[in-house]
Design a protein around this motif. Structure first.
Motif, PDB file in Angstrom:
ATOM      1  N   ALA A  57       0.825  -1.214   0.000  1.00  0.00           N
ATOM      2  CA  ALA A  57       0.000   0.000   0.000  1.00  0.00           C
ATOM      3  C   ALA A  57       0.854   1.257   0.000  1.00  0.00           C
ATOM      4  CB  ALA A  57      -0.936  -0.012   1.208  1.00  0.00           C
ATOM      5  N   ARG A  58       2.022   1.189   0.636  1.00  0.00           N
ATOM      6  CA  ARG A  58       2.905   2.368   0.689  1.00  0.00           C
ATOM      7  C   ARG A  58       3.519   2.666  -0.670  1.00  0.00           C
ATOM      8  NH1 ARG A  58       8.083   3.705   1.055  1.00  0.00           N
ATOM      9  NH2 ARG A  58       8.754   1.528   0.843  1.00  0.00           N
ATOM     10  N   THR A  59       3.839   1.618  -1.443  1.00  0.00           N
ATOM     11  CA  THR A  59       4.530   1.806  -2.722  1.00  0.00           C
ATOM     12  C   THR A  59       3.585   1.929  -3.916  1.00  0.00           C
ATOM     13  OG1 THR A  59       4.758  -0.605  -2.925  1.00  0.00           O
ATOM     14  CG2 THR A  59       6.577   0.592  -1.897  1.00  0.00           C
ATOM     15  N   ASP A  60       2.312   1.553  -3.738  1.00  0.00           N
ATOM     16  CA  ASP A  60       1.370   1.602  -4.859  1.00  0.00           C
ATOM     17  C   ASP A  60       0.007   2.008  -4.307  1.00  0.00           C
ATOM     18  OD1 ASP A  60      -0.355   1.163  -7.021  1.00  0.00           O
ATOM     19  OD2 ASP A  60       0.817  -0.535  -7.767  1.00  0.00           O
ATOM     20  N   SER A  61      -0.483   3.162  -4.730  1.00  0.00           N
ATOM     21  CA  SER A  61      -1.732   3.701  -4.186  1.00  0.00           C
ATOM     22  C   SER A  61      -2.949   2.873  -4.585  1.00  0.00           C
ATOM     23  CB  SER A  61      -1.926   5.149  -4.661  1.00  0.00           C
ATOM     24  OG  SER A  61      -2.005   5.206  -6.075  1.00  0.00           O
ATOM     25  N   ARG A  62      -2.798   1.995  -5.567  1.00  0.00           N
ATOM     26  CA  ARG A  62      -3.927   1.153  -5.967  1.00  0.00           C
ATOM     27  C   ARG A  62      -4.193   0.040  -4.954  1.00  0.00           C
ATOM     28  NH1 ARG A  62      -1.711  -0.103 -11.947  1.00  0.00           N
ATOM     29  NH2 ARG A  62       0.109  -0.514 -10.623  1.00  0.00           N
ATOM     30  N   TYR A  63      -3.228  -0.220  -4.099  1.00  0.00           N
ATOM     31  CA  TYR A  63      -3.379  -1.273  -3.091  1.00  0.00           C
ATOM     32  C   TYR A  63      -4.039  -0.705  -1.837  1.00  0.00           C
ATOM     33  CZ  TYR A  63      -0.660  -4.850  -5.521  1.00  0.00           C
ATOM     34  OH  TYR A  63      -0.231  -5.790  -6.408  1.00  0.00           O
ATOM     35  N   LYS A  64      -5.131  -1.342  -1.422  1.00  0.00           N
ATOM     36  CA  LYS A  64      -5.809  -1.031  -0.166  1.00  0.00           C
ATOM     37  C   LYS A  64      -5.836  -2.303   0.676  1.00  0.00           C
ATOM     38  CE  LYS A  64      -6.843   2.975  -2.001  1.00  0.00           C
ATOM     39  NZ  LYS A  64      -6.125   4.202  -1.598  1.00  0.00           N
ATOM     40  N   TYR A  65      -5.821  -2.134   1.977  1.00  0.00           N
ATOM     41  CA  TYR A  65      -5.862  -3.332   2.817  1.00  0.00           C
ATOM     42  C   TYR A  65      -6.747  -3.100   4.034  1.00  0.00           C
ATOM     43  CZ  TYR A  65      -2.596  -1.168   6.155  1.00  0.00           C
ATOM     44  OH  TYR A  65      -2.010  -0.349   7.086  1.00  0.00           O
ATOM     45  N   ILE A  66      -7.304  -4.191   4.500  1.00  0.00           N
ATOM     46  CA  ILE A  66      -8.077  -4.230   5.736  1.00  0.00           C
ATOM     47  C   ILE A  66      -7.506  -5.377   6.556  1.00  0.00           C
ATOM     48  CG2 ILE A  66     -10.344  -4.607   6.787  1.00  0.00           C
ATOM     49  CD1 ILE A  66     -11.566  -3.761   4.068  1.00  0.00           C
ATOM     50  N   SER A  67      -7.136  -5.102   7.780  1.00  0.00           N
ATOM     51  CA  SER A  67      -6.630  -6.140   8.671  1.00  0.00           C
ATOM     52  C   SER A  67      -7.649  -6.364   9.782  1.00  0.00           C
ATOM     53  CB  SER A  67      -5.268  -5.744   9.263  1.00  0.00           C
ATOM     54  OG  SER A  67      -4.766  -6.788  10.078  1.00  0.00           O
ATOM     55  N   LEU A  68      -8.243  -7.551   9.819  1.00  0.00           N
ATOM     56  CA  LEU A  68      -9.242  -7.859  10.838  1.00  0.00           C
ATOM     57  C   LEU A  68      -8.564  -8.089  12.185  1.00  0.00           C
ATOM     58  CD1 LEU A  68     -11.624 -10.232   8.835  1.00  0.00           C
ATOM     59  CD2 LEU A  68     -11.585  -7.731   8.937  1.00  0.00           C
ATOM     60  N   SER A  69      -9.313  -7.897  13.254  1.00  0.00           N
ATOM     61  CA  SER A  69      -8.740  -7.970  14.600  1.00  0.00           C
ATOM     62  C   SER A  69      -8.328  -9.389  14.989  1.00  0.00           C
ATOM     63  CB  SER A  69      -9.745  -7.422  15.621  1.00  0.00           C
ATOM     64  OG  SER A  69     -10.934  -8.208  15.631  1.00  0.00           O
ATOM     65  N   ARG A  70      -8.903 -10.388  14.310  1.00  0.00           N
ATOM     66  CA  ARG A  70      -8.530 -11.791  14.519  1.00  0.00           C
ATOM     67  C   ARG A  70      -8.984 -12.574  13.307  1.00  0.00           C
ATOM     68  NH1 ARG A  70     -12.904 -14.985  15.466  1.00  0.00           N
ATOM     69  NH2 ARG A  70     -14.781 -14.048  16.372  1.00  0.00           N
ATOM     70  N   ASN A  71      -8.823 -13.879  13.350  1.00  0.00           N
ATOM     71  CA  ASN A  71      -9.270 -14.726  12.245  1.00  0.00           C
ATOM     72  C   ASN A  71     -10.781 -14.961  12.358  1.00  0.00           C
ATOM     73  OD1 ASN A  71      -9.653 -17.959  11.374  1.00  0.00           O
ATOM     74  ND2 ASN A  71      -8.614 -16.646   9.912  1.00  0.00           N
TER      75      ASN A  71
END
Length: 311
Positions: A57-71
């Protein structure tokens, strides 16, 4: 310019992500007529998956991410993607490259023709073991007969969904989700393409046999009441057979003076009826458990970190 979101659930995919990144950039470079969004959902990975997502995400603005709090599981991770996807359409694929990105332009072609759900069907299941192939075939055969919705066999999550489909799926907030059935339940214009499943580029599948059985049970309990009807008819049949046997023994005892074997008969009947009662209670328990989970109305997922804001 129309926007395409590629949704990729990730669980312990640190080895796959660099290879996936190369393939996706090749895809986007070859199709400049679209604006692209790569939405990666980290489903509680225990390796360095989140670190890699941050770097992408830092190197390419097309990348977005969501990190869930657990599995929370793949089904719930996909719902997070539905909620945050901003594209006019969305392609769902796995991070291990078993879903080949080179199929996406064909999906986009049919989407441009007006199809709203372009799903990819596996040409074969040769990558699965013999037992898994047979069980899968029988499962979908039973599911087709038990439900009023046409659940497509050999079709998974690899598909393109129009914004209409995305918005429809966002409204379905079940806690225990069976998305394969939801795709069929919402309807819309569908188109099939075929693809060959590639070998995993890295890592191992997180879907154990137990998880597959659980997902199969969710399919039945989410889209069919056939198991409950089975329990009802089983009770009727057992009652009828028991009544018939009672008449037979009564006639044999009164007319022919034939003594009835007491202990073996009694134990057999008790064990049979006890097993049937436990089976029926288990079936009802599956549905009761789903009702219990739904009535708590807990969030389907919780987000620990993301680089996007919900629209």
């Amino acid at each position: 310019m129309r926007k395409v979101t590629i949704l990729i659930p990730c669980f312990n995919e640190e080895q796959s992500l660099p290879l996936l990144d190369a393939k996706l950039k090749e895809l986007m470079a070859g199709n400049p007529g679209y604006a692209w969004e790569i939405l990666l959902v980290n489903d509680g990975s225990r390796d360095h998956t989140l670190d890699i997502l941050r770097e992408l995400a830092r190197t390419d603005s097309r990348y977005k991410y969501i990190s869930l709090s657990r599995n929370f599981g793949k089904e719930n991770a996909m719902l997070a993607g539905f909620d945050y996807a901003s594209g006019d359409c969305m392609v769902i694929m796995d991070a291990d490259l078993q879903h080949p990105p080179h199929c996406i332009p064909e999906m986009l072609k049919y989407w441009e023709e007006g199809y709203e759900d372009v799903y990819a069907r596996r040409k074969d299941r040769d990558t699965d073991g013999w037992l898994r192939r047979k069980l899968s075939y029988q499962y979908y055969k039973l599911l087709q007969k038990a439900t009023s919705v046409d659940i497509l066999p050999n079709v998974g999550d690899f598909r393109l969904l129009d914004r209409k489909c995305i918005d429809a799926l966002k409204q379905l907030r079940e806690t225990e989700r069976y998305t394969k059935g939801m795709y069929c339940w919402i309807g819309f214009r569908k188109k099939e393409i075929e693809f060959e499943v590639a070998e995993r580029v890295a890592g191992q599948s997180s879907f154990s046999f137990g998880k597959l059985v659980k997902l199969a049970l969710q399919g039945f309990t989410s889209f069919s009441t056939a198991p409950l009807k089975f329990a009802t008819w089983l009770g009727i049949v057992v009652s009828a057979v028991s009544f018939l046997l009672m008449l037979i023994h009564l006639v044999k005892a009164l007319i022919y003076g034939d003594p009835v074997a007491g202990f073996p008969t009694l134990i057999t009947v008790i064990l049979m009826l006890g097993g049937i009662q436990l089976l029926c209670l288990g079936i009802m328990g599956e549905y009761l458990g789903r009702i219990f989970n739904e009535t708590k109305r807990r969030p389907v997922y919780l987000i620990g970190e993301t680089n996007i804001e919900k629209a």
